[in-house]
Design a protein around this motif. Structure first.
Motif, PDB file in Angstrom:
ATOM      1  N   LYS A  83       0.844  -1.195   0.000  1.00 58.10           N
ATOM      2  CA  LYS A  83       0.000   0.000   0.000  1.00 58.10           C
ATOM      3  C   LYS A  83       0.880   1.246   0.000  1.00 58.10           C
ATOM      4  O   LYS A  83       1.925   1.294   0.657  1.00 58.10           O
ATOM      5  CB  LYS A  83      -0.908  -0.004   1.227  1.00 58.10           C
ATOM      6  N   ARG A  85       0.689   5.526   0.426  1.00 58.36           N
ATOM      7  CA  ARG A  85      -0.147   6.613   0.940  1.00 58.36           C
ATOM      8  C   ARG A  85       0.233   7.938   0.295  1.00 58.36           C
ATOM      9  O   ARG A  85       1.419   8.272   0.195  1.00 58.36           O
ATOM     10  CB  ARG A  85       0.011   6.709   2.457  1.00 58.36           C
ATOM     11  N   ASP A  86      -0.793   8.685  -0.143  1.00 58.12           N
ATOM     12  CA  ASP A  86      -0.589  10.029  -0.684  1.00 58.12           C
ATOM     13  C   ASP A  86      -0.904  11.029   0.427  1.00 58.12           C
ATOM     14  O   ASP A  86      -2.064  11.269   0.760  1.00 58.12           O
ATOM     15  CB  ASP A  86      -1.497  10.245  -1.895  1.00 58.12           C
ATOM     16  N   GLU A  92     -10.274  13.063  -3.497  1.00 60.00           N
ATOM     17  CA  GLU A  92     -10.131  11.902  -4.366  1.00 60.00           C
ATOM     18  C   GLU A  92      -9.685  12.292  -5.766  1.00 60.00           C
ATOM     19  O   GLU A  92      -9.035  11.506  -6.460  1.00 60.00           O
ATOM     20  CB  GLU A  92     -11.468  11.147  -4.445  1.00 60.00           C
ATOM     21  N   ARG A  95      -5.776  12.595  -5.848  1.00 66.41           N
ATOM     22  CA  ARG A  95      -5.025  11.560  -5.131  1.00 66.41           C
ATOM     23  C   ARG A  95      -4.236  10.694  -6.118  1.00 66.41           C
ATOM     24  O   ARG A  95      -4.761  10.232  -7.137  1.00 66.41           O
ATOM     25  CB  ARG A  95      -5.977  10.681  -4.331  1.00 66.41           C
ATOM     26  N   ARG A  97      -2.536   7.248  -6.871  1.00 62.58           N
ATOM     27  CA  ARG A  97      -2.706   5.888  -6.387  1.00 62.58           C
ATOM     28  C   ARG A  97      -1.673   4.965  -7.017  1.00 62.58           C
ATOM     29  O   ARG A  97      -1.264   5.152  -8.167  1.00 62.58           O
ATOM     30  CB  ARG A  97      -4.116   5.380  -6.698  1.00 62.58           C
ATOM     31  N   SER A  99      -1.123   1.249  -8.333  1.00 66.64           N
ATOM     32  CA  SER A  99      -1.831   0.038  -8.758  1.00 66.64           C
ATOM     33  C   SER A  99      -0.816  -0.947  -9.316  1.00 66.64           C
ATOM     34  O   SER A  99      -0.124  -0.658 -10.293  1.00 66.64           O
ATOM     35  CB  SER A  99      -2.886   0.380  -9.821  1.00 66.64           C
ATOM     36  N   LYS A 105      -5.706  -5.251  -7.830  1.00 69.19           N
ATOM     37  CA  LYS A 105      -6.333  -5.131  -6.519  1.00 69.19           C
ATOM     38  C   LYS A 105      -7.291  -6.268  -6.211  1.00 69.19           C
ATOM     39  O   LYS A 105      -7.333  -6.786  -5.099  1.00 69.19           O
ATOM     40  CB  LYS A 105      -7.069  -3.789  -6.440  1.00 69.19           C
TER      41      LYS A 105
END
Length: 422
Positions: A83, A85-86, A92, A95, A97, A99, A105
């Protein structure tokens, strides 16, 4: 102090005690974990320039997601997703992300297992028996491959099939094509439907699936629709040679839509047709004589071998001789092309080998699928097999020029004349 333990672990009847599999799973888990960690580190290094107002990194590691089990060809492999974190996102919308391309996921199994389902179906396993069959292959710990998966996968395969059917062919060039109709006896014979398959070879020697759709008993109209669709999507230059069996529907549609393409009849089909017209006691010797024809070193030798065949069998087995000689030109067309390609052009084997499982399937399974689902399963099977198709021998050798079907058709050629001497 050594303590004696007299507790013996009892193995369940359906449990397989395989130390090698345990070692493989352990190694796979370590390699997968390392690959995921390296992918996350590469992502953070790429985003290193993103900083907070106080100079700290905006993106940082944030532990791991809960461990989950991924179904693989060697059974379940536990793994955890990294994981990120931003810390600078205000919502949202902005942000960033992370992947993982290795471990999406929501992934629960490898793609190779998704490809296994069409194979099981075409081997005669019904959808209701998928779970038992997969449990025998992967062990009882295979909860993510229940029969209900078929419904979700079919929708996904349908999207892939529609996208493939609409792909642009304007930049493609196929010097050879192989055509055949494949019947799914256990599913579609009641409706007289079959799969029309067209495979092409590029000038570089690579074989590709060109056309694939459901037709009605290999009729001319069905083939006409497939060839028209291929032309509509941009295939402008006709192939130099088409290989197929004696089904008249394909050849009629070919001459209408791709005129100039030479015909090559499949020697495997022709041999079977000829032998069917003589007693079994004669078939072994006649098969050897037929092999002498199509394995001849050149056309002249092949024509001589045909003349010998006629002289030897015409008096007693005239029907077999007529079956051979009526298609003589189409049977020897491959001699007009590079000798390195002859093994590929004598038969429709590129299609026959892929669909051997489908063609010889006669057992009606308990689970009944629609023709659409059956078509999608066969499509997935073919696309998986396409990765292993044998390339043409003598790669990068374009066929010889032949009247009306040159590979230079559609290419502007500028001739230059030498200047006369002063």
């Amino acid at each position: 102090m050594n303590e004696t333990i007299n507790i013996v672990r009892l193995r369940q009847p359906d449990e397989i005690d395989d130390p090698l599999t345990d070692v493989l799973r352990s190694g796979a888990r370590k390699l997968l974990a390392q690959a995921i960690e390296m992918e996350a580190e590469a992502f953070l290094a790429e985003m290193k320039d993103l900083k907070l107002a106080d100079g700290r990194d905006r993106l940082v590691r944030h532990g791991h997601a809960p461990e989950r089990s991924i179904q693989t060809g060697i059974g379940p492999v536990p793994v955890s997703r990294v994981k990120v974190r931003d810390r600078g996102a205000t919502g949202e919308a902005d942000r960033v992300r992370f992947s993982s391309s290795i471990l999406p996921k929501w992934a629960r199994r490898t793609r190779s297992l998704d490809a296994l389902l069409p194979v099981l179906y075409l081997r005669g396993v019904s959808t209701g028996d998928f779970q038992d069959a997969l449990a025998a292959l992967l062990g009882k710990e295979a909860p993510n491959l229940s029969p209900s998966v078929i419904t979700r996968l079919t929708a996904q395969w349908g999207i892939e099939y529609d996208r493939w059917q609409k792909r642009d062919l304007s930049a493609r060039r196929y010097v050879y094509v192989w055509a055949d109709g494949v019947y799914l006896q256990a599913r579609m014979e009641d409706h007289a439907e079959c799969m029309l398959v067209l495979i092409g070879a590029t000038p570089e020697g690579k074989k590709e699936l060109v056309g694939f759709q459901t037709g009605i008993r290999e009729s001319a109209q069905s083939w006409r629709e497939l060839l028209a669709d291929v032309k509509r999507r941009g295939l402008k230059i006709a192939p130099d040679l088409a290989v197929g069996d004696g089904a008249l529907g394909f050849w009629k549609a070919l001459d209408e839509l791709l005129p100039g393409t030479k015909h090559q009849r499949c020697w495997v089909h022709k041999t079977a047709n000829v032998l069917n017209k003589v007693p079994k006691s004669v078939q072994a010797g006649m098969k050897t004589d037929l092999r002498e024809i199509f394995s001849a070193p050149n056309r002249a030798s092949a024509e001589t071998a045909i003349a010998v065949f006629v002289e030897k069998y015409d008096a007693k087995y005239g029907k077999a001789v007529d079956c051979l000689t009526k298609d003589q030109n189409a049977l020897l067309a491959f001699y007009d092309f590079p000798a390195e390609h002859w093994d590929h052009l004598r038969t429709s084997n590129p299609i026959e080998s892929v669909f051997a499982t489908v063609r010889h399937r006669t057992v009606r399974t308990k689970g009944s699928l629609s023709s659409k689902t059956a078509r999608l399963m066969v499509f997935k099977l073919v696309m998986a097999a396409a990765r292993t198709w044998r390339r043409l021998k003598g790669q990068n050798q374009l066929p010889k020029l032949i009247a009306g079907a040159s590979f230079l058709d559609g290419i502007e050629v500028i001739e230059t004349k030498p200047q006369s001497a002063a």
